[in-house]
Design a protein around this motif. Sequence first.
Motif, PDB file in Angstrom:
ATOM      1  N   ALA A  91       0.843  -1.200   0.000  1.00 56.41           N
ATOM      2  CA  ALA A  91       0.000   0.000   0.000  1.00 56.41           C
ATOM      3  C   ALA A  91       0.882   1.256   0.000  1.00 56.41           C
ATOM      4  O   ALA A  91       1.889   1.309   0.711  1.00 56.41           O
ATOM      5  N   PRO A  92       0.535   2.240  -0.811  1.00 58.80           N
ATOM      6  CA  PRO A  92       1.352   3.460  -0.866  1.00 58.80           C
ATOM      7  C   PRO A  92       1.372   4.176   0.481  1.00 58.80           C
ATOM      8  O   PRO A  92       0.407   4.096   1.241  1.00 58.80           O
ATOM      9  N   ASP A  93       2.492   4.838   0.757  1.00 53.68           N
ATOM     10  CA  ASP A  93       2.622   5.558   2.023  1.00 53.68           C
ATOM     11  C   ASP A  93       1.575   6.650   2.125  1.00 53.68           C
ATOM     12  O   ASP A  93       1.299   7.359   1.159  1.00 53.68           O
ATOM     13  N   GLU A  94       1.032   6.819   3.322  1.00 52.14           N
ATOM     14  CA  GLU A  94       0.114   7.920   3.572  1.00 52.14           C
ATOM     15  C   GLU A  94       0.905   9.226   3.602  1.00 52.14           C
ATOM     16  O   GLU A  94       2.103   9.243   3.920  1.00 52.14           O
ATOM     17  N   LYS A  95       0.236  10.309   3.318  1.00 52.62           N
ATOM     18  CA  LYS A  95       0.903  11.611   3.320  1.00 52.62           C
ATOM     19  C   LYS A  95       1.549  11.902   4.676  1.00 52.62           C
ATOM     20  O   LYS A  95       2.637  12.470   4.747  1.00 52.62           O
ATOM     21  N   HIS A  96       0.863  11.526   5.750  1.00 53.55           N
ATOM     22  CA  HIS A  96       1.362  11.869   7.078  1.00 53.55           C
ATOM     23  C   HIS A  96       1.874  10.640   7.831  1.00 53.55           C
ATOM     24  O   HIS A  96       1.779  10.570   9.050  1.00 53.55           O
ATOM     25  N   LEU A  97       2.409   9.685   7.083  1.00 56.28           N
ATOM     26  CA  LEU A  97       3.004   8.504   7.713  1.00 56.28           C
ATOM     27  C   LEU A  97       4.191   8.924   8.566  1.00 56.28           C
ATOM     28  O   LEU A  97       5.107   9.607   8.093  1.00 56.28           O
ATOM     29  N   ARG A  98       4.159   8.547   9.839  1.00 57.71           N
ATOM     30  CA  ARG A  98       5.233   8.959  10.762  1.00 57.71           C
ATOM     31  C   ARG A  98       6.114   7.793  11.191  1.00 57.71           C
ATOM     32  O   ARG A  98       7.314   7.965  11.398  1.00 57.71           O
ATOM     33  N   ARG A 100       6.683   3.369  10.711  1.00 57.33           N
ATOM     34  CA  ARG A 100       6.311   2.099  10.085  1.00 57.33           C
ATOM     35  C   ARG A 100       6.957   0.962  10.876  1.00 57.33           C
ATOM     36  O   ARG A 100       8.140   1.030  11.220  1.00 57.33           O
ATOM     37  N   VAL A 101       6.176  -0.067  11.199  1.00 61.65           N
ATOM     38  CA  VAL A 101       6.687  -1.251  11.893  1.00 61.65           C
ATOM     39  C   VAL A 101       6.471  -2.463  10.985  1.00 61.65           C
ATOM     40  O   VAL A 101       5.337  -2.788  10.639  1.00 61.65           O
ATOM     41  N   ARG A 102       7.570  -3.100  10.596  1.00 63.10           N
ATOM     42  CA  ARG A 102       7.462  -4.324   9.791  1.00 63.10           C
ATOM     43  C   ARG A 102       7.622  -5.530  10.702  1.00 63.10           C
ATOM     44  O   ARG A 102       8.266  -5.460  11.748  1.00 63.10           O
ATOM     45  N   PHE A 103       7.043  -6.647  10.274  1.00 64.40           N
ATOM     46  CA  PHE A 103       7.072  -7.848  11.101  1.00 64.40           C
ATOM     47  C   PHE A 103       7.822  -8.969  10.412  1.00 64.40           C
ATOM     48  O   PHE A 103       7.884  -9.040   9.183  1.00 64.40           O
ATOM     49  N   ASP A 104       8.322  -9.848  11.278  1.00 63.47           N
ATOM     50  CA  ASP A 104       9.159 -10.967  10.829  1.00 63.47           C
ATOM     51  C   ASP A 104       8.286 -12.184  10.566  1.00 63.47           C
ATOM     52  O   ASP A 104       8.429 -13.210  11.231  1.00 63.47           O
ATOM     53  N   ASP A 105       7.343 -12.054   9.634  1.00 60.75           N
ATOM     54  CA  ASP A 105       6.489 -13.188   9.294  1.00 60.75           C
ATOM     55  C   ASP A 105       6.004 -13.023   7.865  1.00 60.75           C
ATOM     56  O   ASP A 105       6.411 -12.093   7.165  1.00 60.75           O
ATOM     57  N   SER A 106       5.144 -13.922   7.437  1.00 61.44           N
ATOM     58  CA  SER A 106       4.726 -13.888   6.029  1.00 61.44           C
ATOM     59  C   SER A 106       3.289 -13.393   5.881  1.00 61.44           C
ATOM     60  O   SER A 106       2.646 -13.644   4.871  1.00 61.44           O
ATOM     61  N   VAL A 107       2.806 -12.681   6.892  1.00 63.28           N
ATOM     62  CA  VAL A 107       1.420 -12.206   6.855  1.00 63.28           C
ATOM     63  C   VAL A 107       1.224 -11.157   5.748  1.00 63.28           C
ATOM     64  O   VAL A 107       0.174 -11.077   5.122  1.00 63.28           O
ATOM     65  N   GLY A 108       2.261 -10.360   5.529  1.00 62.77           N
ATOM     66  CA  GLY A 108       2.182  -9.386   4.435  1.00 62.77           C
ATOM     67  C   GLY A 108       1.652  -8.031   4.839  1.00 62.77           C
ATOM     68  O   GLY A 108       1.484  -7.150   3.994  1.00 62.77           O
ATOM     69  N   THR A 109       1.376  -7.845   6.139  1.00 59.84           N
ATOM     70  CA  THR A 109       0.906  -6.532   6.573  1.00 59.84           C
ATOM     71  C   THR A 109       1.921  -5.887   7.517  1.00 59.84           C
ATOM     72  O   THR A 109       2.756  -6.554   8.106  1.00 59.84           O
ATOM     73  N   GLU A 110       1.823  -4.574   7.613  1.00 60.90           N
ATOM     74  CA  GLU A 110       2.682  -3.808   8.525  1.00 60.90           C
ATOM     75  C   GLU A 110       1.821  -2.838   9.319  1.00 60.90           C
ATOM     76  O   GLU A 110       0.683  -2.548   8.952  1.00 60.90           O
ATOM     77  N   LEU A 111       2.390  -2.360  10.429  1.00 59.60           N
ATOM     78  CA  LEU A 111       1.690  -1.395  11.282  1.00 59.60           C
ATOM     79  C   LEU A 111       2.202  -0.003  10.960  1.00 59.60           C
ATOM     80  O   LEU A 111       3.411   0.212  10.868  1.00 59.60           O
ATOM     81  N   ARG A 112       1.290   0.929  10.787  1.00 61.08           N
ATOM     82  CA  ARG A 112       1.684   2.306  10.467  1.00 61.08           C
ATOM     83  C   ARG A 112       1.044   3.285  11.447  1.00 61.08           C
ATOM     84  O   ARG A 112      -0.148   3.185  11.741  1.00 61.08           O
ATOM     85  N   PHE A 113       1.859   4.212  11.899  1.00 60.42           N
ATOM     86  CA  PHE A 113       1.327   5.322  12.695  1.00 60.42           C
ATOM     87  C   PHE A 113       1.284   6.546  11.795  1.00 60.42           C
ATOM     88  O   PHE A 113       2.311   7.004  11.299  1.00 60.42           O
ATOM     89  N   VAL A 114       0.083   7.032  11.571  1.00 55.60           N
ATOM     90  CA  VAL A 114      -0.159   8.159  10.680  1.00 55.60           C
ATOM     91  C   VAL A 114      -0.769   9.284  11.508  1.00 55.60           C
ATOM     92  O   VAL A 114      -1.694   9.028  12.298  1.00 55.60           O
ATOM     93  N   ASP A 115      -0.259  10.479  11.377  1.00 54.93           N
ATOM     94  CA  ASP A 115      -0.730  11.562  12.246  1.00 54.93           C
ATOM     95  C   ASP A 115      -0.476  12.919  11.594  1.00 54.93           C
ATOM     96  O   ASP A 115       0.650  13.393  11.554  1.00 54.93           O
ATOM     97  N   GLN A 116      -1.535  13.520  11.131  1.00 52.02           N
ATOM     98  CA  GLN A 116      -1.390  14.813  10.450  1.00 52.02           C
ATOM     99  C   GLN A 116      -0.828  15.873  11.377  1.00 52.02           C
ATOM    100  O   GLN A 116       0.106  16.583  11.034  1.00 52.02           O
ATOM    101  N   ARG A 117      -1.381  15.992  12.562  1.00 53.28           N
ATOM    102  CA  ARG A 117      -1.035  17.156  13.378  1.00 53.28           C
ATOM    103  C   ARG A 117      -0.001  16.869  14.458  1.00 53.28           C
ATOM    104  O   ARG A 117       0.314  17.748  15.250  1.00 53.28           O
ATOM    105  N   THR A 118       0.486  15.682  14.485  1.00 57.04           N
ATOM    106  CA  THR A 118       1.624  15.290  15.336  1.00 57.04           C
ATOM    107  C   THR A 118       1.444  15.616  16.818  1.00 57.04           C
ATOM    108  O   THR A 118       2.400  15.895  17.517  1.00 57.04           O
ATOM    109  N   PHE A 119       0.204  15.543  17.292  1.00 57.85           N
ATOM    110  CA  PHE A 119      -0.004  15.655  18.737  1.00 57.85           C
ATOM    111  C   PHE A 119       0.146  14.286  19.404  1.00 57.85           C
ATOM    112  O   PHE A 119       0.336  14.199  20.603  1.00 57.85           O
ATOM    113  N   GLY A 120       0.021  13.247  18.601  1.00 55.67           N
ATOM    114  CA  GLY A 120       0.141  11.907  19.135  1.00 55.67           C
ATOM    115  C   GLY A 120       1.552  11.377  18.985  1.00 55.67           C
ATOM    116  O   GLY A 120       2.462  12.088  18.553  1.00 55.67           O
TER     117      GLY A 120
END
Length: 288
Positions: A91-98, A100-120
């Motif tokens: 999946a293409p990166d989100e504009k406000h992708l802050r 990215r966590v990749r995993f050591d398996d074959s599931v094919g998904t990753e965890l992304r923290f996206v935050d426009q206003r960076t309060f989080g």
Amino acid sequence: MPELPEVEVVRRGLARWVADRTVADVDVLHPRAVRRHIAGADDFAHRLKGHRIGAPSRRGKYLWLPVEDTGSAVLAHLGMSGQLLVKTQEAPDEKHLRIRVRFDDSVGTELRFVDQRTFGGLSLHDTTPDGLPDVIAHIARDPLDERFDADAFHHALRRSRTTIKRALLNQSLISGVGNIYADEALWRARLHYERPTATFTRPRTSELLGHVRDVMNAALAVGGTSFDSLYVNVNGESGYFDRSLDAYGREGEPCRRCGTPMRRRPWMNRSSYFCPRCQRPPRPSRLS
DNA sequence: CAGCACACCTGAGGGC
DNA sequence: TGCCCTCAGGTGTGCT
């Protein structure tokens, strides 16, 4: 704005899609997203790499993922615009992708923290013996927590020289309530936001807490229904809940109880929405 | 020490 | 069209 129900739905999504996976790699794309991790972005990434993620917990608007065998946890707060997304690696990166966590398996998904206003942000912290990240020890249990102490909350209201909406937003007294659900619960309880807390009776406190729980459970029910279908809520792409709100954002619209036009008042650099008829302001007090 | 103001952010939307 | 202002608001910090 994510408040408790939204964060809880995210937690459930993480439990399903992220727990029990081992971190392969972490990319911090914006330093502000890890500003609460004092040792910095590289340290944050190194300390996660190679470790397995445990079952996520939540208190109020904070959630955390234990990092197995380290005595630490990844603490997350979504701030005002943060999202934790589970996406395919393609999946293409989100504009406000802050982050990215990749995993050591074959599931094919990753965890992304996206935050426009960076309060989080995300950060790693030691956990106390009961598993709580040490930096949120001051956060009270939330009203959906079965161990929430309603007596302690009531006594804190009695003891404090403050007004009810301030108290509802004070995360060290009761957590998980933000501006939206505070206005909703106060409308349901027919309480003006500036009512002093010192004179609250126990029944009044109990009734208000009941409304807080009701409005949160209603939101949770809506968000929980679609959460199985895809990553809809964990990735937040459908937006936050379609809230059916009675007070928040309804300036000029008729009160759903009495028809009186709802009002908005500037309050603490934000807004309070209320019905001027159902929620009468307190008499001015000479107590200072 | 409790209570309160303020900084921190970015984008949408309105006025001109 | 474009610039500037206001608004959205949770949390930590620092001041009174």
